[in-house]
Design a protein around this motif. Sequence first.
Motif, PDB file in Angstrom:
ATOM      1  N   VAL A   1       0.827  -1.205   0.000  1.00  0.00           N
ATOM      2  CA  VAL A   1       0.000   0.000   0.000  1.00  0.00           C
ATOM      3  C   VAL A   1       0.866   1.261   0.000  1.00  0.00           C
ATOM      4  CG1 VAL A   1      -2.038  -1.021   1.093  1.00  0.00           C
ATOM      5  CG2 VAL A   1      -0.188  -0.132   2.538  1.00  0.00           C
ATOM      6  N   GLY A   2       2.139   1.119   0.370  1.00  0.00           N
ATOM      7  CA  GLY A   2       3.009   2.287   0.466  1.00  0.00           C
ATOM      8  C   GLY A   2       4.285   2.100  -0.331  1.00  0.00           C
ATOM      9  N   MET A   3       4.798   3.222  -0.834  1.00  0.00           N
ATOM     10  CA  MET A   3       5.997   3.225  -1.680  1.00  0.00           C
ATOM     11  C   MET A   3       6.851   4.410  -1.263  1.00  0.00           C
ATOM     12  SD  MET A   3       5.786   3.312  -5.829  1.00  0.00           S
ATOM     13  CE  MET A   3       7.190   3.163  -6.906  1.00  0.00           C
ATOM     14  N   ASN A   4       8.014   4.142  -0.696  1.00  0.00           N
ATOM     15  CA  ASN A   4       8.902   5.217  -0.242  1.00  0.00           C
ATOM     16  C   ASN A   4       8.182   6.210   0.682  1.00  0.00           C
ATOM     17  OD1 ASN A   4      11.215   4.272  -1.551  1.00  0.00           O
ATOM     18  ND2 ASN A   4      10.626   5.268  -3.473  1.00  0.00           N
ATOM     19  N   GLY A   5       7.409   5.690   1.622  1.00  0.00           N
ATOM     20  CA  GLY A   5       6.808   6.542   2.632  1.00  0.00           C
ATOM     21  C   GLY A   5       5.526   7.236   2.233  1.00  0.00           C
ATOM     22  N   GLU A   6       4.994   6.931   1.040  1.00  0.00           N
ATOM     23  CA  GLU A   6       3.733   7.546   0.594  1.00  0.00           C
ATOM     24  C   GLU A   6       2.774   6.447   0.180  1.00  0.00           C
ATOM     25  OE1 GLU A   6       4.279   9.899  -2.860  1.00  0.00           O
ATOM     26  OE2 GLU A   6       5.954  11.024  -2.005  1.00  0.00           O
ATOM     27  N   PRO A   7       1.452   6.782   0.140  1.00  0.00           N
ATOM     28  CA  PRO A   7       0.554   5.830  -0.510  1.00  0.00           C
ATOM     29  C   PRO A   7       1.058   5.595  -1.942  1.00  0.00           C
ATOM     30  CG  PRO A   7      -0.697   7.586   0.551  1.00  0.00           C
ATOM     31  CD  PRO A   7       0.750   7.986   0.617  1.00  0.00           C
ATOM     32  N   LEU A   8       0.768   4.433  -2.493  1.00  0.00           N
ATOM     33  CA  LEU A   8       1.190   4.156  -3.865  1.00  0.00           C
ATOM     34  C   LEU A   8       0.707   5.280  -4.772  1.00  0.00           C
ATOM     35  CD1 LEU A   8       0.013   0.436  -4.207  1.00  0.00           C
ATOM     36  CD2 LEU A   8       2.383   1.221  -3.941  1.00  0.00           C
ATOM     37  N   PRO A   9       1.543   5.783  -5.669  1.00  0.00           N
ATOM     38  CA  PRO A   9       1.017   6.712  -6.669  1.00  0.00           C
ATOM     39  C   PRO A   9      -0.025   5.984  -7.536  1.00  0.00           C
ATOM     40  CG  PRO A   9       3.422   6.790  -6.600  1.00  0.00           C
ATOM     41  CD  PRO A   9       2.994   5.617  -5.772  1.00  0.00           C
ATOM     42  N   HIS A  10      -0.980   6.730  -8.092  1.00  0.00           N
ATOM     43  CA  HIS A  10      -1.994   6.092  -8.949  1.00  0.00           C
ATOM     44  C   HIS A  10      -1.336   5.259 -10.042  1.00  0.00           C
ATOM     45  CE1 HIS A  10      -5.516   7.948  -7.188  1.00  0.00           C
ATOM     46  NE2 HIS A  10      -4.858   9.090  -7.137  1.00  0.00           N
TER      47      HIS A  10
END
Length: 547
Positions: free
Chosen positions: A379-388
């Motif tokens: 669900v997360g990528m480098n500390g953020e929600p996944l980009p669209h």
Amino acid sequence: MTDVTTETRGNTPPRDRRRVVVGSVVGLLTVGASLGTAELAAGLLRTVSPVIAVGDTVVDITPPSLVEAAIDLLGRADKVVLVAGIIAVLLGVGAVLGTASLRRPVVGYTGLAVFTAVGLAAVLPHRSDDPGAPVPVLVGAVAGALALALLVRSARGTLRPEADSGPQGMGGSRTPADAEEAPAPPAAGPDRGPGRRGFVLTAAGVLAVSGTAGVLGRLLPTLGGGAGSRSALALPPAANPLPPLPAATELGVPGLTPFTTPNREFYRIDTALTVPRLDSTRWTLRVHGMVDRPFEIDMDELLAEELVEADITMTCVSNQVGGDLAGNSRWLGFPLADLLRRAGVQSGADQILSTSDDGWTCGTPTEVVMDGRDALLAVGMNGEPLPHAHGYPARMVVPGLYGFVSATKWVTDIKLTRFADEQAYWAQRGWAVRAPIKTMSRVDVPAPLSRVDAGEVVLAGVAWAQHRGVDAVEVRVDGGEWQRAELAAVPGIDTWVQWVAETTVEPGQHSVEVRATDATGATQPAERVDPVPDGATGWHSIRFTAE
Ligand SMILES: Nc1nc2c(c(=O)[nH]1)N[C@H]1C(S)=C(S)[C@@H](COP(=O)(O)O)O[C@H]1N2
Ligand SMILES: [Mo]
């Protein structure tokens, strides 16, 4: 534009040419009104755009070899070209039907009905679980019919002055609508006066309304902001957060690929014509098939679980030797193995068939996901929600497997099944079923074909052998002796590694080759093999000039 009242080309009487021009405008604007309002409805309802759905259908029914040829030819512009092509066909057909509609509006309405049927056929299977999906098509049909009625009416106004002279062309059939309207030819001539002004105003009005609707429809979904949008999603921390990356993962060589790929620069590969923009409050994942306890999980439930972090380098099977279809992230997610244990995988279910919201499918070997590696429902990528673009709100990531057999973005369905029973999207198109990532290495510095100062030259790049780990990287200059490169630190065996080496060169042209050896002791083969069906092999080499 030439003055059609004073010039006659070939055998076409000027009035007929004017009729064609006006009719084409009527047809183009009718199509425009349909598409514009349909986009607005799709944007408001957050459902699929009919044009995109038709595009997806075109891709689905086109032979795969043709699709691949188009992708080769057009590269990343392929999606834009397809959508532009569909719109161009619609406008072209619209222009032709528009002319015929001036005399027989039924032609135009029939055309609209056919477009509507095509739109519905494309949209319905596309989002069978979304009751709103057909609405934009129907809205577009109604708006198109309205625009056509208005435009035909005022077009007849502009064509009337000379139109009374008798039957023409197609038998001169006059419809009752013609007869109802007041004749009153303006004294100023056919191209001026209230008739023409009325048509221009109507046309401009229709154009303005449909243009605004279309632009709004495309913008709305990107504004976000509401509950369920990416900006509103708060990710919990991992239950056992990983320590920060060791500084020694970065060698700090200018021009070298950074260890962590910024989300915005992460490569994007998928079959989606436009990036799906899902709502996390509507998202659910269904786990079913050959399991003892099928279940569904929503985003609140998923985020309440104990999430883990993992550093994983993803790679696309289409990556050529020296290519850049690879990226590294710190992912946050729930272990796929735990998810499957909860469902209770039955024996024989050797394939995890995952499906994305837009219908793409992916087959992953069950035993790989269950073997203890950090396979995640991320669900997360480098500390953020996944980009669209990278799968918001949830995707799969499996270290060591190419993306096409493991990394389903916008994942909504996981079915346990057998490879013998069901085939995923790319397997149906001749790509491999089992596709572990092959060991690969790349020279980033010096940049290919660049010029550097003669003397001491720094060579640097990255190498990967996910879930085996890279043991050694060697380089050779101008076909000489292989020389061991220095490796940077890594957090584990699932990421790429930076490497650096030094050499001394005379002025002139030089070549650099690189090869890596994985932790099983296997060295990258020199033999160049194409990506199809299970990944490219070969040593990357570059040329540079010292001066
Ligand atoms: N829904 C969906 N997921 C997909 C794909 C796709 O076409 N559709 N392509 C896969 C492929 S081939 C790769 S290499 C990775 C790429 O993920 P990325 O775009 O986040 O880099 O996504 C995988 N997941
Ligand atoms: Mo891929």
